[in-house]
Design a protein around this motif. Structure first.
Motif, short mmCIF file in Angstrom:
data_model
loop_
_atom_site.label_atom_id
_atom_site.label_comp_id
_atom_site.label_asym_id
_atom_site.label_seq_id
_atom_site.Cartn_x
_atom_site.Cartn_y
_atom_site.Cartn_z
N LEU A 73 7.20 4.84 34.12
CA LEU A 73 6.80 6.15 33.62
C LEU A 73 6.93 7.23 34.69
N SER A 74 6.72 6.85 35.96
CA SER A 74 6.94 7.81 37.05
C SER A 74 8.40 8.22 37.11
N ALA A 75 9.30 7.25 36.85
CA ALA A 75 10.74 7.55 36.83
C ALA A 75 11.07 8.52 35.71
N VAL A 76 10.37 8.42 34.58
CA VAL A 76 10.60 9.35 33.46
C VAL A 76 10.10 10.75 33.85
N LEU A 77 8.91 10.79 34.48
CA LEU A 77 8.33 12.08 34.86
C LEU A 77 9.17 12.79 35.93
N THR A 78 9.84 12.04 36.80
CA THR A 78 10.70 12.67 37.82
C THR A 78 12.08 13.01 37.27
N THR B 235 15.30 8.25 31.05
CA THR B 235 14.95 8.85 29.75
C THR B 235 13.80 8.07 29.13
N THR B 236 13.14 8.70 28.15
CA THR B 236 12.04 8.00 27.45
C THR B 236 12.57 6.82 26.65
N LEU B 237 13.78 6.94 26.12
CA LEU B 237 14.38 5.84 25.35
C LEU B 237 14.63 4.64 26.27
N ALA B 238 15.17 4.88 27.46
CA ALA B 238 15.41 3.79 28.41
C ALA B 238 14.09 3.18 28.87
#
Length: 201
Positions: free
Chosen positions: A12-17, A21-24
């Motif tokens: 989720l940190s990777a999504v926030l940065t 993507t949210t799908l991945a």
């Protein structure tokens, strides 16, 4: 936080940065896209600590009080000794007005050593010790089959086996489902097994 929570935090940190993507992220976490968005919102508002399951450490709502468990097990030991979980459940409801599920009672009885699983019951079987001398015990077994060929009617093969030596003492071919008294003398000396065949087979 456990290992699963830490992994969620990394993804989720990777999504926030913006590096994922949210799908991945939903594929990586094994949850739906909608659940991933919920987790992201929770992480944004309350931090990474909010990702831990909210009911962790709480007592479940469906837990049975220890006093009831102890009372039921006392009844099973005293009044329903020898009863299986299913029958004991019925009797507890009928006579004592205590409603406990069969599987719950089975688990309690198993944990308390009152009830044994099938595999545990099987392990207590001890093999019978064989007799010491020839002729002490003769076992008889029968098997129905077309022993004399496919064109002949089926007949029953009666086999007399000595328990001490496992020798075949006598073999009898009899018509199927014919029960009669068979005379067998243990005083006769053993040579070879006698084979008797009835003419109707």
């Amino acid at each position: 936080m456990n290992e699963n929570d830490l992994r969620r935090t990394r993804v989720l940190s990777a999504v926030l940065t913006g590096s994922m993507t949210t799908l991945a992220a939903s594929r990586s976490l094994g949850v739906s896209d909608r659940q991933t968005r919920r987790l992201l919102e929770r992480m944004r508002s309350d931090g990474a600590g909010a990702l831990a399951h909210r009911s962790r450490g709480r007592t479940p709502n469906n837990v049975t009080p220890d006093a009831l468990r102890a009372h039921v097990l006392t009844l099973v030991r005293t009044q329903y000794a020898g009863f299986g979980p299913t029958f004991a459940t019925e009797k507890l409801l009928e006579h004592d007005e205590i409603q406990v599920s069969r599987e719950t009672l089975r688990k309690w009885m198993r944990d308390d050593g009152i009830w044994l699983t099938r595999s545990q019951r099987r392990s207590f079987h001890q093999s019978r010790i064989r007799r010491e001398r020839l002729g002490e015990l003769t076992q008889i077994d029968g098997s129905e089959h077309r022993w004399l060929g496919p064109n002949r009617p089926s007949c029953t093969l009666l086999v007399f086996i000595d328990d001490a030596t496992s020798r075949l003492m006598t073999l009898l071919f009899e018509p199927p489902r014919v029960y009669r008294r068979v005379k067998y003398s243990k005083d006769e000396p053993y040579d070879e097994p006698e084979i008797h065949c009835c003419l109707s087979c």
